[in-house]
Design an enzyme around this catalytic site. Structure first.
Site, PDB file in Angstrom:
ATOM      1  N   HIS A  25       1.133  -1.297  -0.005  1.00 48.81           N
ATOM      2  CA  HIS A  25       0.171  -0.407  -0.582  1.00 48.81           C
ATOM      3  C   HIS A  25       0.755   1.339  -0.229  1.00 48.81           C
ATOM      4  O   HIS A  25       0.688   2.435  -0.877  1.00 48.81           O
ATOM      5  CB  HIS A  25      -0.852   0.109   0.728  1.00 48.81           C
ATOM      6  CG  HIS A  25      -2.065   1.287   1.396  1.00 48.81           C
ATOM      7  ND1 HIS A  25      -2.617   1.050   1.632  1.00 48.81           N
ATOM      8  CD2 HIS A  25      -1.205   2.540   1.879  1.00 48.81           C
ATOM      9  CE1 HIS A  25      -3.489   2.701   1.676  1.00 48.81           C
ATOM     10  NE2 HIS A  25      -2.499   3.292   1.805  1.00 48.81           N
ATOM     11  N   GLU A  26       1.846   1.485   0.508  1.00 50.60           N
ATOM     12  CA  GLU A  26       2.382   2.315   0.825  1.00 50.60           C
ATOM     13  C   GLU A  26       3.670   2.436  -0.393  1.00 50.60           C
ATOM     14  O   GLU A  26       3.981   3.669  -0.592  1.00 50.60           O
ATOM     15  CB  GLU A  26       3.231   2.720   2.386  1.00 50.60           C
ATOM     16  CG  GLU A  26       2.529   2.277   3.684  1.00 50.60           C
ATOM     17  CD  GLU A  26       1.728   4.125   3.195  1.00 50.60           C
ATOM     18  OE1 GLU A  26       1.763   4.906   2.623  1.00 50.60           O
ATOM     19  OE2 GLU A  26       0.486   4.079   4.330  1.00 50.60           O
TER      20      GLU A  26
ATOM     21  N   HIS B 181       1.971   4.355  -2.534  1.00 54.10           N
ATOM     22  CA  HIS B 181       1.925   6.432  -2.240  1.00 54.10           C
ATOM     23  C   HIS B 181       2.816   5.874  -2.564  1.00 54.10           C
ATOM     24  O   HIS B 181       2.667   7.279  -4.593  1.00 54.10           O
ATOM     25  CB  HIS B 181       1.606   6.144  -1.071  1.00 54.10           C
ATOM     26  CG  HIS B 181       0.047   6.189  -0.505  1.00 54.10           C
ATOM     27  ND1 HIS B 181      -0.930   6.551  -1.296  1.00 54.10           N
ATOM     28  CD2 HIS B 181      -0.364   5.769   0.394  1.00 54.10           C
ATOM     29  CE1 HIS B 181      -1.508   6.615  -0.793  1.00 54.10           C
ATOM     30  NE2 HIS B 181      -1.252   6.116   0.461  1.00 54.10           N
TER      31      HIS B 181
ATOM     32  N   GLU C 124      -6.471   6.767  -1.273  1.00 53.67           N
ATOM     33  CA  GLU C 124      -6.326   5.771  -0.634  1.00 53.67           C
ATOM     34  C   GLU C 124      -6.754   4.147  -0.993  1.00 53.67           C
ATOM     35  O   GLU C 124      -6.610   3.551  -0.741  1.00 53.67           O
ATOM     36  CB  GLU C 124      -6.447   5.935   0.885  1.00 53.67           C
ATOM     37  CG  GLU C 124      -5.899   7.039   1.849  1.00 53.67           C
ATOM     38  CD  GLU C 124      -5.274   6.205   2.622  1.00 53.67           C
ATOM     39  OE1 GLU C 124      -4.581   5.169   2.785  1.00 53.67           O
ATOM     40  OE2 GLU C 124      -3.805   6.966   2.004  1.00 53.67           O
TER      41      GLU C 124
END
Length: 380
Positions: free
Chosen positions: A143-144, A147, A194
């Protein structure tokens, strides 16, 4: 597929199991349409990167880097080695050339973030590390990294800066209002980002059940034996469809100050995407490449974003969204629908009631054949 052992971009990566690798993948492959349209437009602005790098002297990025370096634990082969393996594996799968530094920060609150202007850095809290198992944590690291690949770190850093600035200028007339308007817009974008990063986490972990478990734990803690994925997703459906227009307004007010969507909503959105043809095409190796990003049409991205919002309104079970869809479709009896939606607040001015409290409808009148001669002004 990821090999059991390989050398990539100058680092060794040893995934715990085989997973597909997406060579040269563009972040457009997994970005939510609203997120993608904003990013494409910003990337097309001439000198955009230069302007934001010039802001680095004003933003607290250097201070944050020094803070994490001095008061957190940097992930490496010597410290939190299992997280280091996950980080390198995630960068390999998403083909992120430079592995961002990652820190573990002492904080019982489960959280993770990706910030930075020149170079993104990833921070995870001890609360999160202690809460999740290996596969759940792998999805969070992915997930990060998602980003970082999308360039979200730049905008997240700006959001942090503007939020702090709004507090400092709150005493200036209208100054706080102007900044908070920008902050509100950034938060709306960031909530969509997100959802994009959740998709990136799924592409890295390639285990939907692990992603669902992680989101459930963020909502209910480390009590998996007390939780059920289907029941958790049912909460999301009840949240979206339940209540009346008052609840719809309260949902908006509850969401505005948040940077993240609610966990049940994230779980439902991720499951829907995992079952979509878009996800299957990526897994089959059909996805946009970063080499094609420069040719991306801003207009096409905005059309996709508009179509996404229109689809959300059309398919939503939320009372307010259904009302918006009806208005767009030309549905009649708008006043009546609003009154009913707000729980009959206007019942006192509605139809007359009999002594027992039941509502009686007035008999129909033929206004063409029997004009109201007794009350020519039309007053009640």
């Amino acid at each position: 597929m990821s090999d059991d052992s390989h050398e990539q971009n100058g680092h060794e990566n040893v995934p715990s199991r085989q997973r597909r690798r997406f060579e040269g993948i563009s972040s457009r492959a997994y970005e939510h349409p609203a997120d993608r349209s904003a990013l494409v437009a910003l990337r097309k602005l001439s000198g955009f990167d230069t302007v934001f790098k010039a802001l680095s002297a004003l933003l607290p990025e250097r201070s944050l880097r020094l803070l994490f370096l001095s008061d957190s634990v940097r992930v490496s082969d010597a410290q939190f080695a299992h997280l280091n393996v996950m980080l390198r594996d995630a960068c390999h799968i998403l083909d992120l050339e430079k592995v961002p530094p990652m820190y573990v920060n002492q904080d019982p609150q489960p959280n993770a973030m990706c910030i930075g202007l020149d170079e993104p850095i990833i921070v995870v809290t001890t609360g999160l590390v202690e809460l999740l198992d290996e596969e759940e944590m792998r999805a969070v690291v992915g997930h990060e990294v998602g980003h970082a690949l999308s360039g979200h770190a730049v905008y997240r850093t700006i959001l942090l800066f503007l939020t702090n600035l709004a507090l400092r200028v709150a005493w200036i007339p209208l100054g706080n209002i102007a900044i908070m308007a920008i902050v509100t817009a950034l938060r709306e974008w960031f909530r969509k980002s997100e959802l994009s990063a959740d998709r990136a986490g799924l592409l890295v972990g390639q285990d939907l059940k692990a992603s669902m478990r992680g989101l459930m734990k963020l909502a209910g803690g480390n009590h998996l034996h007390e939780m059920n994925v289907d029941a958790f997703l049912a909460q999301a459906e009840e949240y979206e469809a339940g209540g009346d227009l008052r609840d719809s307004v309260l949902k908006i007010l509850n969401t505005l100050p948040r940077t993240h969507p609610f966990t049940t909503v994230r779980a439902a959105e991720l499951k829907k995407w995992a079952e979509s043809r878009d996800f299957q095409r990526i897994m089959d190796g059909h996805y946009p490449r970063r080499s094609e990003d420069k040719d991306t049409s801003v207009a096409d991205s905005f059309r996709q974003s508009a179509a996404s919002y229109a689809s959300d309104v059309k398919n939503s079970k939320d009372p307010l969204m259904k009302l918006v869809g009806d208005i767009a479709g030309g549905a009649g009896d708008l006043g009546g629908r609003v009154r009913r939606g707000f729980g009959g607040f206007a019942s006192g001015s509605g139809s007359p009631k009999d002594p027992g409290g039941s509502t009686k409808e007035a008999p129909p009148r033929d206004t063409e054949d029997h004009p109201d001669d007794e009350n020519p002004n039309g007053n009640a």
